[in-house]
Scaffold this motif. Structure first.
Motif, PDB file in Angstrom:
ATOM      1  N   PHE A   1       0.962  -1.209   0.046  1.00 42.21           N
ATOM      2  CA  PHE A   1       0.022  -0.088   0.158  1.00 42.21           C
ATOM      3  C   PHE A   1       0.692   1.274   0.148  1.00 42.21           C
ATOM      4  N   VAL A   2       1.838   1.083   0.863  1.00 46.87           N
ATOM      5  CA  VAL A   2       2.747   2.584   1.023  1.00 46.87           C
ATOM      6  C   VAL A   2       3.539   2.622  -0.246  1.00 46.87           C
ATOM      7  N   LEU A   3       3.902   1.335  -0.898  1.00 40.71           N
ATOM      8  CA  LEU A   3       4.870   1.681  -2.010  1.00 40.71           C
ATOM      9  C   LEU A   3       4.230   2.284  -3.183  1.00 40.71           C
ATOM     10  N   LYS A   4       2.717   1.729  -3.235  1.00 36.36           N
ATOM     11  CA  LYS A   4       2.180   2.217  -4.472  1.00 36.36           C
ATOM     12  C   LYS A   4       1.251   3.498  -4.204  1.00 36.36           C
ATOM     13  N   GLU A   5       0.704   3.846  -2.980  1.00 35.36           N
ATOM     14  CA  GLU A   5      -0.116   4.849  -3.040  1.00 35.36           C
ATOM     15  C   GLU A   5       0.696   6.263  -2.459  1.00 35.36           C
ATOM     16  N   LEU A   6       1.743   5.754  -1.753  1.00 35.34           N
ATOM     17  CA  LEU A   6       2.703   7.070  -1.036  1.00 35.34           C
ATOM     18  C   LEU A   6       3.813   7.439  -1.555  1.00 35.34           C
ATOM     19  N   ALA A   7       4.381   6.237  -2.001  1.00 35.31           N
ATOM     20  CA  ALA A   7       5.938   6.325  -2.365  1.00 35.31           C
ATOM     21  C   ALA A   7       6.170   6.307  -3.888  1.00 35.31           C
ATOM     22  N   GLY A   8       5.160   5.885  -4.408  1.00 43.72           N
ATOM     23  CA  GLY A   8       5.045   5.986  -5.886  1.00 43.72           C
ATOM     24  C   GLY A   8       6.034   5.255  -6.529  1.00 43.72           C
TER      25      GLY A   8
ATOM     26  N   ILE B   1      11.349   0.805  12.865  1.00 47.44           N
ATOM     27  CA  ILE B   1      10.024   0.407  12.362  1.00 47.44           C
ATOM     28  C   ILE B   1       9.965  -0.977  12.681  1.00 47.44           C
ATOM     29  N   ALA B   2      10.823  -1.871  12.308  1.00 48.03           N
ATOM     30  CA  ALA B   2      10.775  -3.144  12.112  1.00 48.03           C
ATOM     31  C   ALA B   2      10.385  -3.904  13.605  1.00 48.03           C
TER      32      ALA B   2
ATOM     33  N   ARG C   1       6.802   4.019   8.789  1.00 44.38           N
ATOM     34  CA  ARG C   1       6.980   3.073   7.508  1.00 44.38           C
ATOM     35  C   ARG C   1       6.921   4.028   6.380  1.00 44.38           C
ATOM     36  N   SER C   2       5.853   4.783   6.420  1.00 42.06           N
ATOM     37  CA  SER C   2       5.411   5.538   5.337  1.00 42.06           C
ATOM     38  C   SER C   2       6.458   6.693   4.816  1.00 42.06           C
ATOM     39  N   LEU C   3       6.795   7.188   6.027  1.00 42.22           N
ATOM     40  CA  LEU C   3       7.845   8.158   5.946  1.00 42.22           C
ATOM     41  C   LEU C   3       9.188   7.723   5.095  1.00 42.22           C
ATOM     42  N   ALA C   4       9.535   6.722   5.782  1.00 47.67           N
ATOM     43  CA  ALA C   4      10.848   5.934   5.338  1.00 47.67           C
ATOM     44  C   ALA C   4      10.811   5.453   3.772  1.00 47.67           C
TER      45      ALA C   4
END
Lengths: 596, 596
Positions: B12-19, B305-306, B359-362
Motif C-alpha cells: 500500500f505504501v509503495l504504491k499509494e505514497l512512495a510512487g 520500524i521493524a 514506515r510511510s515516511l521511510a
C-alpha cells in the motif's frame, strides 16, 4: 554507582510544600516535626549509602536463586536485612504499641524513597511487609495483631500479598483458590498463586502470606473472596515455630529486572491443605486487601520516584566525567565533558524536574494521608482522605510512567555505554519497567481515577484541587522573573486543560463509557503533569522567597520549575485534545477484532 | 512469537505514497515496478517467517559467544546466513555488475524492514555489509571494487565499520588509531576499536573491516582521518585466503539487548601491525565513512520500524488471547479478551499508527533516494537528494525513539507477563533500546537536522516539504468524514508548529546556538510527528478513494490515521512551545555544573 539520598531536596519538600510543621500539630505526632524528620532522613540515608546501595548491582548479577523449594537471596542481602530490621526501619510508620516508631507517613515516605533508590529489589520485601501490617491492623483480630505484627515489625517475619493466579491478574473475580473451614476454626487453603514478590526467601525465619481464596458456597466474583493468613511455619502457642505449613515455592520467574527480588509461584495445599486463618469476615477479603493495595500502590509510586532519582544521579555522574565533542556555541576549542552540551542538559533537566515534581506530589499526598488519620475533626479527616485517595492512582500511575522515561533518558545520556550492562544504567531501565505494571497497571490506576475518584463524587475533589491550583497561578502573577511568568502561563493552560477533561469525564462516563475510558491513561498523565507542575510552581515561589539564603540550591529549583513548565506542562493541551471531543479513539474501538 | 511481514501494508505504501510506478520509469529500474516489488516482498517474507524469525528468541537466550579470540554465532545463525546469502538477498540493492540484483532502495527498504523485524541481531550483519559495499562503490579503486564487492554480495565475506574508540564515540576528532605507510603501498594499522558490530564471527569465511585511522603527520581533528580496508584474512593474488591478519577480537560486550549480535573490541597491530589498504585518498576518510553512515542511519531507522512492527504483532496476539475483566460498557457479563478494553485498544492503536506513520515516511524517503540516484535530469536529482538528506536524521531519530515507546507499550499490553522473559515482549524492549543510540544518538541526528539540513539552506528544503504538507491539508478539506476533518485540523496545526520552529532555528542558530540546540531533539520529534502524520493523511485520502475495494483494510487505515491525528499529531503544539521563545532550556544551560 554510589547513591546519596537527596536529603536536602526531600527536606525542602517536607517543609515548604507538604507542611511538616502542620503534621507535627496532629495528635500523636508532636515529636514528628522538622528536626525529627531531618535526623531520621539523615540516618536512613547513611544505611542506604553504606549498606543497601552497594548491593544493588550484585542483586542484578547474582539474583536470588531457587533450589528444591528453597530460595536463597543474593549474597549480602540477609545481613543487610538484619541491619535494616535492627535499625527499627520496618516499624517506622507503625504503632509503637506493636514495637513501631509511630512516625507519620510524611517521614516514612522519603525514607522509603531512598530505600528503593538504593536497592529496589531489596526494598520490595519491607514494602510488602508494610502492606501486610496495615491489612492486619485494619482487619485482623486483636489476637492476630498481637501474634503477628510485632514479629513483622521486628523483621523476624516478613509479609507477602497473594492475589494473582494464572487466570486472574487484574481481574480478581477469576480467583479460584479455595479455603475449607476446619473444626478448630482454621481453614485448609488450596490453590496456585503466581507473581508473589519475596514469596519465599531465607532473610527471615518465617513468612506470613496473606492469601485471597474462596470459602465453600461463596458468591461468584469479587464479592466471594476471603482473606487468610497462611504462615510458612505454623506457630506454637508459646510463639515458637512449629511444623512447616503446606505452602511451597515451586519456581521463581526469570524477569527483565528486579532480579534480586524473587517472584514466586506458590502452591498451596498439595499435601492435604495449607493451614490458614481467616482475617476479618468471610467474603470481605477484597475490601481488606484494598487497604494493603492502596498502601502498596502509593509505595510503588514512591519506587518510581526512587529509581528516577537513582538513574538521574548515575547519568549526572557520567555527564560530568565523559569528555566528548566541542560545545556548539564555540566557547571551548577542545572537547568538553558532555554536561556542557545542550541536549545532555535537556535530558538531565527533564529527568530531574520530572523526579522532583513527582516527589513533591507524593509527599504532599502523604501529608494528606497523615491528616486523614490523625486530625481531631472528622470532617477535616474525611476531606483529606478524599484528596489522598484521589492522588493515589496519580502518584502510582504517573510516577511510574515517568520513571520509564527517566530511566530511558539515563541510558541515553550514557550513549553506547548505556547499552553495556557493566555501566549499570541499563539495570535501572530494566528494574523500572515493572513499576507501571504491578499493583495495578497504569490502565487500572486510570480506571480507578475515572470511576471511584472522579465520576463518583461528580469531580468534586478534582475541582477542589483545581481551586488550589488557581491560587498558585494567582500567586505566580505577583511574582517576578521569567520563570514565574512562564510557569504562570503554562500552569494556567494546564489547569484549564485538566478542568475541561474532568468535566468531560463526569458528563460522559455513564452515557458513553468507551469514549471516556479510551482517554483514561491520557487523563491520568494529564493530571500527573499538571499536579506535579503545580507543586513545582509552589516550590518555585518558595525558592524565590528563600533564594538569598542559598542561591545555588534555590536557583536550581527555579531553573528546574521553569524548564518543566515549558518542556512538560506544555504537553497538557495535546493530551486534552486526545481526550475531549476526540473521535479517533472511538473509531479504533469500533474496529472489528480482525481489522487489527 | 511468530512473525508475518505486513506485506499488504508495505505494498500500500509503495504504491499509494512512495510512487513505485514513478520509480519504475527511472533508467535502469524498468523492471522494478509494483509486480516485481510484490514478488520480491513475498519471497522475503517467506524467508523471514520460516528461517529468521524462529531464531530470534534463540539469539537472546543463547547469544553469540567468545572463546580465545573466536566468536561463535548463536546456533542456527550460520546456516540461516547461508540461506540468506544463497537467496541473493545481500545483493538486492547493489549493482548487477558485481553480482547484485540492482533493485531500487524502495524495494530494498521493506525487505530490510522485515529482515530486522524477524531477527534484529541477525539482520545487523547484512546491514553493516551493505554500508561497506556502498563505501567501496563510492570511494574504492576499481581493483578494490572487483576484489571485494562480489565477495561481500555473495556472503562469502561480511563487512564491518570501525569508527569508535574508547575515547572517541560521537566525537571522531578524538580518533587515535594510526596507519603507517609501507613500501608496497599498503599500511600497517594500529589501535583499539570498540563497539564493532559483528566484528568477529564464524558465519562467513572472511571479514572486511573498514577502519578509520590517522596517517603520520595527518592534520588534527576529523580532517586527518583516513579510511582503510583491513581484511581478517589477507587475500592472495588468485583470490584465495592467505595469512591471518593482525586484527584480533579481544572480547565482546555483555549487552542489554541484540545479544546474538556480537559487539567486538578489536585490537589492531599488537603483533607488528595489521595490513590495511587505503580507500580513496588520505585524510578523506570521514567523508567516505559518511556515505556508509548515511546508508546505515537510514537502515537503523528501518530497524526502529521493524522492531515496532514485531512488538505490535506480539502484543496483538496476546490481546486477542488473554481473557481478563468485563468490558466497561457492560456489553458482556463475562470476562473478555483484553483487546475489548479501551486502553488496550489505545495502546495497540498507538503502536500501530506510530509504526505505519514511520514506515510511510521511510519508504517515501527511499523513493527520493532512488530518484536522486537515477533520474535523467541533474536538477531533479539534486532536489530529491536534498529532500532525502533532510529526511535521513528524521527517519533515523524519530523511528528509533518511537520504537522505544512502542516496544514499551508492547510490554505493557502483556501486563505482568510482559516482565517475564519467557514471553518475549521484553526482548523487543531491550533490543530496541540501542537503536536511538548507535549510528549517532538522537541528539547527533538532531544536530545534523539543525546544522547541515536546516540552517545551511536557510530552511529551504523544510519549507518545500511544508508546501507539500499544505497541499495535503487542502486535499483533506475536500474530503468527507470525521477522520478527514480531524486530520485536517491537526495536520494544519502541526504544520504551523513546524514552520514556526524552522523559522526559529534559521533565525537564531548563529546568534544564539545554545537556545536553538537545547530544542534540537524536540525539533526532530516535532518534524517526525508532523511528517509521519502527513504521510498517514495521504494514506487516509488514498484509503477513502479505494475503500470499497477492501473495506476492512482501508477502514482500519482510516481509523489509524484518525487516531494518530488526535493522539500523536496533537503533541505538536506542546513541542513547539518547548522550543520557540522558551527560556527554560537556557535557564538550565546557565546553571553551574555543581548546581546539578
Amino acid at each position: 554507582m554510589s547513591f546519596n539520598a537527596p536529603v536536602k531536596d526531600m527536606l525542602f519538600v517536607l517543609k515548604e510544600l507538604a507542611g511538616i510543621d502542620t503534621i507535627a500539630e496532629l495528635p500523636g505526632y508532636e515529636e514528628a516535626g522538622f528536626d525529627t524528620a531531618q535526623a531520621v532522613l539523615e540516618e536512613a540515608a547513611k544505611l542506604c549509602a553504606e549498606v543497601l546501595a552497594p548491593l544493588n548491582v550484585e542483586g542484578d548479577r547474582n539474583p536470588s536463586s531457587w533450589h528444591d523449594g528453597e530460595v536463597t537471596a543474593t549474597p549480602g542481602f540477609k545481613d543487610a536485612f538484619r541491619q535494616f530490621a535492627e535499625g527499627g526501619w520496618q516499624g517506622l510508620q507503625h504503632p509503637s504499641e506493636y514495637g513501631g516508631q509511630g512516625l507519620p507517613k510524611l517521614i516514612g515516605t522519603p525514607c522509603n524513597e531512598m530505600l528503593n533508590a538504593a536497592n529496589l529489589s531489596f526494598a520490595l520485601c519491607p514494602l510488602l511487609t508494610d502492606g501486610a501490617i496495615e491489612a492486619l491492623l485494619t482487619a485482623g483480630s486483636e489476637d492476630q495483631k498481637q501474634r503477628y505484627v510485632p514479629k513483622l515489625i521486628s523483621g523476624e517475619w516478613t509479609g507477602t500479598m497473594n492475589l494473582t493466579e494464572p487466570q486472574a491478574g487484574s481481574d480478581l473475580a477469576l480467583v479460584r483458590s479455595r479455603a475449607e473451614p476446619q473444626s478448630d476454626g482454621s481453614y485448609k487453603v488450596f490453590g496456585t498463586k503466581i507473581f508473589i514478590t519475596w514469596g519465599e526467601h531465607d532473610m527471615a525465619e518465617n513468612l506470613m502470606h496473606l492469601v485471597l481464596a474462596r470459602v465453600p458456597n461463596a458468591p461468584e466474583g469479587v464479592k466471594g473472596i476471603s482473606l487468610f493468613i497462611v504462615p510458612k511455619f505454623l506457630v506454637n502457642e508459646d510463639g515458637s515455630l512449629g511444623a512447616r505449613n503446606d505452602v511451597h515455592c515451586v519456581s521463581i520467574e526469570h524477569k527483565l529486572g528486579i532480579k534480586a527480588s524473587p517472584t514466586a509461584v506458590l502452591q498451596y495445599g498439595d499435601n492435604g491443605g495449607a493451614t490458614g486463618y481467616l482475617v476479618g469476615e468471610e467474603n470481605r477479603g477484597l475490601e481488606y486487601m484494598f487497604v494493603m493495595m492502596n498502601a502498596a500502590r502509593f509505595g510503588v509510586g514512591t519506587q518510581g520516584i526512587a529509581i528516577a532519582e537513582r538513574a538521574y544521579q548515575q547519568a549526572l555522574a557520567y555527564a560530568k566525567d565523559r569528555v566528548q565533542s566541542r560545545p556548539v556555541d564555540g566557547s571551548a576549542k577542545e572537547s568538553v565533558t558532555i554536561i556542557h552540551h545542550p541536549d545532555v542538559r535537556r535530558m538531565l533537566a527533564t529527568m530531574r524536574s520530572l523526579t522532583e515534581g513527582a516527589r513533591s506530589l507524593a509527599y504532599v499526598a502523604a501529608a494528606h494521608c497523615d491528616i486523614a488519620h490523625r486530625h481531631a475533626d472528622e470532617a477535616v479527616r474525611a476531606r483529606h482522605q478524599a484528596i489522598y485517595e484521589f492522588l493515589v492512582p496519580i502518584v502510582k500511575g504517573w510516577s511510574t510512567e515517568m520513571a520509564n522515561d527517566v530511566t530511558s533518558l539515563g541510558v541515553q545520556v550514557h550513549g553506547g555505554m548505556g547499552f553495556i550492562e557493566e555501566t549499570g544504567a541499563a539495570q535501572h531501565y530494566r528494574d523500572a519497567r515493572i513499576l507501571a505494571i504491578y499493583e495495578g497497571t497504569t490502565a487500572i490506576q486510570a480506571n480507578d481515577l475515572i470511576g471511584r475518584k472522579t465520576a463518583r463524587d461528580g469531580g468534586a475533589v478534582a475541582k477542589a484541587l483545581l481551586d488550589e491550583v488557581a491560587q498558585t497561578v494567582e500567586a505566580l502573577g505577583s511574582a517576578s522573573g521569567a520563570a514565574a511568568v512562564s510557569m504562570r502561563a503554562q500552569l494556567q493552560q494546564g489547569a484549564n486543560a485538566l478542568a475541561q477533561v474532568v468535566d468531560f469525564v463526569v458528563q460522559n462516563v455513564k452515557r458513553d463509557p468507551n469514549a471516556v475510558f479510551v482517554g483514561s491513561v491520557p487523563y491520568l498523565k494529564l493530571a500527573g503533569i499538571v499536579l506535579c507542575g503545580w507543586q513545582l510552581a509552589r516550590g518555585l515561589l518558595a525558592a524565590q522567597r528563600k533564594h538569598d539564603e542559598d542561591p545555588a540550591f534555590y536557583g536550581a529549583k527555579i531553573a528546574m520549575a521553569h524548564f518543566y513548565a515549558e518542556h512538560v506542562l506544555s504537553q497538557a493541551g495535546g493530551l486534552a485534545t486526545a481526550i475531549v471531543g476526540a473521535q479517533g479513539g472511538e473509531g479504533v474501538l469500533a474496529l472489528a477484532e480482525d481489522q487489527f
